[in-house]
Motif scaffolding. Structure first.
Motif, PDB file in Angstrom:
ATOM      1  N   GLY A 144       0.810  -1.216   0.000  1.00  0.00           N
ATOM      2  CA  GLY A 144       0.000   0.000   0.000  1.00  0.00           C
ATOM      3  C   GLY A 144       0.840   1.262   0.000  1.00  0.00           C
ATOM      4  O   GLY A 144       0.621   2.179  -0.802  1.00  0.00           O
ATOM      5  N   ILE A 145       1.830   1.331   0.889  1.00  0.00           N
ATOM      6  CA  ILE A 145       2.666   2.530   0.955  1.00  0.00           C
ATOM      7  C   ILE A 145       3.509   2.654  -0.316  1.00  0.00           C
ATOM      8  O   ILE A 145       3.775   3.764  -0.790  1.00  0.00           O
ATOM      9  CB  ILE A 145       3.545   2.523   2.224  1.00  0.00           C
ATOM     10  N   ALA A 146       3.899   1.524  -0.889  1.00  0.00           N
ATOM     11  CA  ALA A 146       4.667   1.576  -2.139  1.00  0.00           C
ATOM     12  C   ALA A 146       3.831   2.177  -3.265  1.00  0.00           C
ATOM     13  O   ALA A 146       4.312   3.025  -4.041  1.00  0.00           O
ATOM     14  CB  ALA A 146       5.148   0.175  -2.521  1.00  0.00           C
ATOM     15  N   LEU A 147       2.581   1.758  -3.379  1.00  0.00           N
ATOM     16  CA  LEU A 147       1.711   2.300  -4.422  1.00  0.00           C
ATOM     17  C   LEU A 147       1.520   3.801  -4.253  1.00  0.00           C
ATOM     18  O   LEU A 147       1.591   4.573  -5.226  1.00  0.00           O
ATOM     19  CB  LEU A 147       0.358   1.595  -4.388  1.00  0.00           C
ATOM     20  N   ILE A 148       1.292   4.230  -3.009  1.00  0.00           N
ATOM     21  CA  ILE A 148       1.041   5.650  -2.759  1.00  0.00           C
ATOM     22  C   ILE A 148       2.267   6.483  -3.132  1.00  0.00           C
ATOM     23  O   ILE A 148       2.156   7.504  -3.841  1.00  0.00           O
ATOM     24  CB  ILE A 148       0.681   5.870  -1.279  1.00  0.00           C
ATOM     25  N   LEU A 149       3.440   6.086  -2.663  1.00  0.00           N
ATOM     26  CA  LEU A 149       4.640   6.883  -2.913  1.00  0.00           C
ATOM     27  C   LEU A 149       5.027   6.873  -4.381  1.00  0.00           C
ATOM     28  O   LEU A 149       5.520   7.878  -4.914  1.00  0.00           O
ATOM     29  CB  LEU A 149       5.787   6.380  -2.042  1.00  0.00           C
ATOM     30  N   ARG A 179      -2.629  23.627   2.921  1.00  0.00           N
ATOM     31  CA  ARG A 179      -1.946  24.838   2.439  1.00  0.00           C
ATOM     32  C   ARG A 179      -0.854  24.485   1.438  1.00  0.00           C
ATOM     33  O   ARG A 179      -0.643  25.209   0.461  1.00  0.00           O
ATOM     34  CB  ARG A 179      -1.342  25.609   3.621  1.00  0.00           C
ATOM     35  N   ARG A 180      -0.175  23.366   1.658  1.00  0.00           N
ATOM     36  CA  ARG A 180       0.935  22.984   0.788  1.00  0.00           C
ATOM     37  C   ARG A 180       0.494  22.135  -0.398  1.00  0.00           C
ATOM     38  O   ARG A 180       1.284  21.866  -1.301  1.00  0.00           O
ATOM     39  CB  ARG A 180       1.973  22.177   1.592  1.00  0.00           C
ATOM     40  N   GLY A 181      -0.742  21.652  -0.364  1.00  0.00           N
ATOM     41  CA  GLY A 181      -1.161  20.692  -1.373  1.00  0.00           C
ATOM     42  C   GLY A 181      -0.500  19.346  -1.134  1.00  0.00           C
ATOM     43  O   GLY A 181      -0.292  18.562  -2.080  1.00  0.00           O
ATOM     44  N   ALA A 182      -0.154  19.062   0.123  1.00  0.00           N
ATOM     45  CA  ALA A 182       0.512  17.819   0.487  1.00  0.00           C
ATOM     46  C   ALA A 182      -0.517  16.746   0.841  1.00  0.00           C
ATOM     47  O   ALA A 182      -1.713  17.014   0.981  1.00  0.00           O
ATOM     48  CB  ALA A 182       1.460  18.052   1.665  1.00  0.00           C
ATOM     49  N   VAL A 183      -0.037  15.528   0.989  1.00  0.00           N
ATOM     50  CA  VAL A 183      -0.891  14.381   1.308  1.00  0.00           C
ATOM     51  C   VAL A 183      -0.481  13.833   2.673  1.00  0.00           C
ATOM     52  O   VAL A 183       0.716  13.685   2.963  1.00  0.00           O
ATOM     53  CB  VAL A 183      -0.760  13.278   0.238  1.00  0.00           C
ATOM     54  N   VAL A 184      -1.463  13.541   3.499  1.00  0.00           N
ATOM     55  CA  VAL A 184      -1.240  12.876   4.780  1.00  0.00           C
ATOM     56  C   VAL A 184      -1.518  11.389   4.591  1.00  0.00           C
ATOM     57  O   VAL A 184      -2.595  11.006   4.136  1.00  0.00           O
ATOM     58  CB  VAL A 184      -2.154  13.439   5.884  1.00  0.00           C
ATOM     59  N   ILE A 185      -0.540  10.552   4.908  1.00  0.00           N
ATOM     60  CA  ILE A 185      -0.694   9.100   4.796  1.00  0.00           C
ATOM     61  C   ILE A 185      -0.853   8.555   6.207  1.00  0.00           C
ATOM     62  O   ILE A 185       0.088   8.597   7.012  1.00  0.00           O
ATOM     63  CB  ILE A 185       0.514   8.469   4.089  1.00  0.00           C
ATOM     64  N   GLU A 186      -2.036   8.068   6.519  1.00  0.00           N
ATOM     65  CA  GLU A 186      -2.371   7.610   7.873  1.00  0.00           C
ATOM     66  C   GLU A 186      -2.231   6.099   7.962  1.00  0.00           C
ATOM     67  O   GLU A 186      -2.993   5.356   7.354  1.00  0.00           O
ATOM     68  CB  GLU A 186      -3.793   8.026   8.241  1.00  0.00           C
ATOM     69  N   ASP A 187      -1.253   5.645   8.744  1.00  0.00           N
ATOM     70  CA  ASP A 187      -1.047   4.220   8.993  1.00  0.00           C
ATOM     71  C   ASP A 187      -1.778   3.846  10.279  1.00  0.00           C
ATOM     72  O   ASP A 187      -1.331   4.139  11.376  1.00  0.00           O
ATOM     73  CB  ASP A 187       0.456   3.943   9.117  1.00  0.00           C
ATOM     74  N   ASP A 188      -2.914   3.186  10.123  1.00  0.00           N
ATOM     75  CA  ASP A 188      -3.770   2.829  11.262  1.00  0.00           C
ATOM     76  C   ASP A 188      -3.525   1.361  11.625  1.00  0.00           C
ATOM     77  O   ASP A 188      -4.420   0.531  11.556  1.00  0.00           O
ATOM     78  CB  ASP A 188      -5.237   3.054  10.870  1.00  0.00           C
ATOM     79  N   THR A 230      -7.724  14.838   1.721  1.00  0.00           N
ATOM     80  CA  THR A 230      -6.314  15.125   2.005  1.00  0.00           C
ATOM     81  C   THR A 230      -5.570  13.913   2.544  1.00  0.00           C
ATOM     82  O   THR A 230      -4.362  13.798   2.367  1.00  0.00           O
ATOM     83  CB  THR A 230      -6.216  16.279   3.034  1.00  0.00           C
ATOM     84  N   VAL A 231      -6.295  12.995   3.191  1.00  0.00           N
ATOM     85  CA  VAL A 231      -5.681  11.874   3.896  1.00  0.00           C
ATOM     86  C   VAL A 231      -5.880  10.571   3.116  1.00  0.00           C
ATOM     87  O   VAL A 231      -6.982  10.269   2.668  1.00  0.00           O
ATOM     88  CB  VAL A 231      -6.284  11.717   5.304  1.00  0.00           C
ATOM     89  N   VAL A 232      -4.802   9.811   2.950  1.00  0.00           N
ATOM     90  CA  VAL A 232      -4.887   8.436   2.460  1.00  0.00           C
ATOM     91  C   VAL A 232      -4.800   7.523   3.673  1.00  0.00           C
ATOM     92  O   VAL A 232      -3.800   7.538   4.397  1.00  0.00           O
ATOM     93  CB  VAL A 232      -3.761   8.087   1.473  1.00  0.00           C
ATOM     94  N   TYR A 233      -5.845   6.764   3.912  1.00  0.00           N
ATOM     95  CA  TYR A 233      -5.908   5.868   5.074  1.00  0.00           C
ATOM     96  C   TYR A 233      -5.390   4.489   4.681  1.00  0.00           C
ATOM     97  O   TYR A 233      -5.790   3.929   3.659  1.00  0.00           O
ATOM     98  CB  TYR A 233      -7.356   5.774   5.554  1.00  0.00           C
ATOM     99  N   CYS A 234      -4.501   3.921   5.515  1.00  0.00           N
ATOM    100  CA  CYS A 234      -3.943   2.585   5.273  1.00  0.00           C
ATOM    101  C   CYS A 234      -4.342   1.661   6.415  1.00  0.00           C
ATOM    102  O   CYS A 234      -4.061   1.959   7.582  1.00  0.00           O
ATOM    103  CB  CYS A 234      -2.429   2.627   5.189  1.00  0.00           C
TER     104      CYS A 234
END
Length: 483
Positions: free
Chosen positions: A184-189, A273-282, A304-308
């Motif tokens: 999952g994290i590999a696909l996102i990055l 503000r930055r147009g950044a992505v938050v990757i949440e590892d739950d 804004t958040v990608v939940y994993c």
């Protein structure tokens, strides 16, 4: 006389399953299931079995069928009937565990390493029922090539579960099924790098080797952001120019901090503000012992958040089942990356998990495991209080591990080495730091250890600490520092 173990209270706990279409008498199927559990060591000597009425009600058979199965196992010597109607396991074919005491010294081979869940408690019977159900009822076309996001049944089941339990704002069309968190994290990055991202921030300390390795392979710079008692220090994150940040906000790994509501809002504001992505590892949100569950960040800002999420800490890592809740603008690209990687995750596993979720079996499994892990956590804390009170535990209210900070007179490396000489595996927190400095600490994973093994392990660690201190004092004596 030893205390009786009460190991199971339902047919499901005993891993009993009956197949009325198999042509084999039901009492033989029940006897075979119990016999197999005894031989495999899942039911140990002295364990009390549930009453025949309970098993009969759970399986939907007559009580006479269960009585006949019990009688057969008594005749074979596997069970014994005692006065008052108690039926207990009469044999113990599994050799005594290396974690039992053999004298005054703690036994060797105790591993406090983190990253394992108790796979011996995997709900085999319930999982088997789901496998049978989907193989019987699933339309043929489900077994052909599908959308890389996964099967619709699991999208819906996960959305319903996560919205109910984790407070997410999930829609089936935003779910992507993957092979665990690592993929999952590999696909996102990969997707973010292809879209022009250059830097990803991670918590420091952090065990996210997956993120760091993938980031390096796709040309992303990694920025370590310090962690405080409640999680990532947002003021330090705001000073970075990262295009994404990987967080464990509900239970920071490894320190156990919980990111406050105001800190979460600041992280989301920074990302927007930055147009950044938050990757949440739950990663272990389902295990809470001393506090109410903390909702997922994704529910605050699904754009804004990608939940994993993953089944690795709840069911078994070998299932390789993970899921992403992706913002709408990332779903197609992540799906395309998934197709390029492996053309999609196994359909039968997805459908089985969907059925398992929908029938409430996942909830039931978690209800069974929470008190098990809590008892092990409590055994660890009690042993530390008794033998090593100077070690300061943190992050104890949830999860499957505890971190203890070391006092100033103890360094990680000598303690870890002295423990290893006693057959004890315990990890230092420093190995998970990106920066070279920070307080020394030890990491205790307790999910797979018995309460006796935990006590023995802490005893061995106490001996190791005594050795390190004695060695340090000897060094001070033989090599005095000039005043």
């Amino acid at each position: 006389m030893g205390r009786t173990r009460t190991n199971s209270s339902t047919a499901e706990d005993l891993l009993i399953d009956v197949d009325r279409s198999a042509g084999e008498p039901l009492h033989r199927q029940i006897a075979a299931s119990i016999r197999g559990s005894i031989r495999a060591g899942r039911l140990r000597l002295g364990t009390s079995l549930p009453p025949t009425r309970t098993i009969a009600a759970d399986l939907g058979v007559s009580r006479g069928v269960v009585v006949e199965a019990y009688q057969q196992l008594v005749a074979e010597g596997y069970l014994t009937s005692r006065a008052g109607g108690y039926t207990q396991v009469a044999v113990d074919p599994v050799p005594p565990s290396a974690s039992r005491r053999g004298g005054d010294r703690p036994a060797a081979g105790i591993d406090f390493g983190y990253g394992r869940t108790d796979v011996s408690s995997f709900p085999r019977a319930a999982w088997l029922r789901s496998v049978r159900a989907i193989l019987t009822t699933t339309p043929n076309e489900r077994f052909a090539y599908l959308d890389g996001r996964g099967v619709p049944e699991l999208h819906t089941a996960l959305s319903d579960y996560l919205n109910r339990v984790r407070g997410t704002s999930a829609r089936p069309e935003n779910v992507v099924i993957c092979s665990g968190y690592g993929q999952g994290i590999a696909l996102i990055l990969q997707v973010l790098a292809a879209r022009g991202a250059r830097r990803v921030a991670v918590e420091d300390p952090s065990a996210d080797d997956d993120a760091r390795l993938v980031a390096a392979s796709v040309g992303l710079d990694v920025i370590g952001v310090p962690v405080g008692p409640d999680g990532i220090l947002v003021e330090k994150l705001e000073q970075t120019d990262a295009d994404a940040v990987v967080l464990t906000p509900s239970h920071q790994w490894p320190t156990g901090g919980v990111l406050s509501a105001s800190a979460r809002a600041r992280v989301i504001g920074w990302a927007q503000r930055r147009g950044a992505v938050v990757i949440e590892d739950d990663y272990d949100a389902e295990y809470r012992y001393d506090r109410s569950p903390v909702g997922a960040m994704q529910g605050l800002a699904p754009a804004t958040v990608v939940y994993c999420g993953t089944a690795s800490k709840t069911l078994a890592p070998g299932l390789r089942l993970g899921w992403l809740l992706a913002p709408s603008h990332l779903v197609d690209d992540i799906t395309a990356a998934k197709v390029r990687a492996d053309r999609g995750s196994p359909v039968i596993d997805q459908l089985t998990f969907a059925d398992f979720l929908t029938r409430g079996e996942f909830d039931r499994h978690l209800r069974r495991m929470r008190p098990v892990y809590r008892r092990r956590r409590d055994a660890l804390l009690a042993a530390l209080r008794a033998r090593l009170p100077e070690l300061e535990p943190v992050g104890v209210a949830a999860g499957q591990h505890v971190v203890t900070w070391l006092p100033h007179d103890l360094d990680e490396a000598p303690v870890v080495a002295a423990a290893a000489r006693r057959g004890l595996v315990v990890q230092g927190v420093s190995r998970y730091r990106l920066s070279p400095t920070g307080p020394g600490g030890l990491l205790f994973g307790y999910a797979t250890l018995t309460e006796r093994a935990i006590a023995d392990g802490v005893e061995a660690l106490a001996d190791a600490v005594t050795e390190v201190r004695a060695s340090s004092q000897l060094t001070d004596i033989t090599n005095p520092v000039a005043g």
